[in-house]
Design an enzyme around this catalytic site. Sequence first.
Site, PDB file in Angstrom:
ATOM      1  CG  ASN A   1       1.257   6.707   4.169  1.00  0.00           C
ATOM      2  OD1 ASN A   1       1.255   7.805   3.594  1.00  0.00           O
ATOM      3  ND2 ASN A   1       2.365   5.997   4.343  1.00  0.00           N
TER       4      ASN A   1
ATOM      5  CE  LYS B   1       2.785   3.841   1.408  1.00  0.00           C
ATOM      6  NZ  LYS B   1       3.524   2.613   1.208  1.00  0.00           N
TER       7      LYS B   1
ATOM      8  CG  HIS C   1       6.607   5.132   5.928  1.00  0.00           C
ATOM      9  ND1 HIS C   1       7.195   4.569   4.822  1.00  0.00           N
ATOM     10  CD2 HIS C   1       5.388   4.567   6.042  1.00  0.00           C
ATOM     11  CE1 HIS C   1       6.343   3.694   4.287  1.00  0.00           C
ATOM     12  NE2 HIS C   1       5.243   3.680   5.012  1.00  0.00           N
TER      13      HIS C   1
ATOM     14  CD  GLU D   1       6.895   3.848   1.014  1.00  0.00           C
ATOM     15  OE1 GLU D   1       6.252   4.904   0.986  1.00  0.00           O
ATOM     16  OE2 GLU D   1       6.358   2.729   0.847  1.00  0.00           O
TER      17      GLU D   1
ATOM     18  CD  GLU E   1       4.010   0.864   8.109  1.00  0.00           C
ATOM     19  OE1 GLU E   1       2.829   0.759   7.779  1.00  0.00           O
ATOM     20  OE2 GLU E   1       4.837   1.539   7.467  1.00  0.00           O
TER      21      GLU E   1
ATOM     22  N   GLY F   1       3.702  -2.560   0.325  1.00  0.00           N
ATOM     23  CA  GLY F   1       3.511  -2.397  -1.112  1.00  0.00           C
ATOM     24  C   GLY F   1       3.827  -3.645  -1.928  1.00  0.00           C
TER      25      GLY F   1
ATOM     26  CB  SER G   1       0.379  -6.053   1.795  1.00  0.00           C
ATOM     27  OG  SER G   1       1.440  -5.645   0.947  1.00  0.00           O
TER      28      SER G   1
END
Length: 258
Positions: free
Chosen positions: A9, A11, A95, A97, A174, A180, A219
């Site tokens: 991904n 992003k 996701h 985010e 996730e 991150g 991560s």
Amino acid sequence: MRKPLVAGNWKMNGTSAKNVLLLDGILAQKDKFSSVNVAIFPPAVYLHQVQMALQSSGLSWGTQNLSQFRQGAYTGEISAAMLKDFGCKYVLIGHSERRCLYAELDLDQLVLDHIVADKIDMALTEGVTPIICIGESPEEHAKGQTEEVIARLMDIVINQSGVKALAQTVLAYEPVWAIGTGKSATPEWAQEVHSFMRERVAKHDRATAESLQILYGGSVKGDNAAPLFSMPDIDGGLVGGASLDADEFVKICQAACS
Ligand code: PGA
């Protein structure tokens, strides 16, 4: 036997020039991970570029989101039919985010789960495989609510689309606290959650549960991928930051080769 999948991904990263270098770097080493399915998720504006680079490589591609609506006056949105038009095999849905940073912000988590379920249905009608992201926030983690959060979304999807539809999807655990942050979940923790997810499906349909791919994301790096992927219910990874470096990403793909 479930074939591992490693998804990169990107992003909101990349430029046309940087993408060429990254894709070339991965493709030059693709013999190292031929027993693994690999998919790349660029920002949508680079979809055509990625499609052209990967179309005869055996690697797949997709987008990081899609609209829950079919077509029409939805400025800025991308439909499932458009993904199909650009040869996308997969699409990321739900996701964290998206959940935390956008319009999605004002909405109750339960409403969001229903939107995720609508997006899954939309992708499935076009034959695009949804990669459904599920995971608990740091606060929910601290309160011990991991299974509750995961079960809520899974039950909504199963009720709305039917358990058989899940056979056409990929799940990705996730944990938001691991995304991150450089602080991956331990293989043991992730395995426990993945096993919970598989069992939740098995209650409805054991065959679907056995064939379901469940990825871990948060991560994942070249040096922690192998222990994660060696767990019985972890079928590959959803990789963010480390997918922007060809050698690091290839290392992760190699770790998924059994
Ligand atoms: P990360 O992101 O690998 O940078 O933690 C994972 C993801 O958001 O899918």
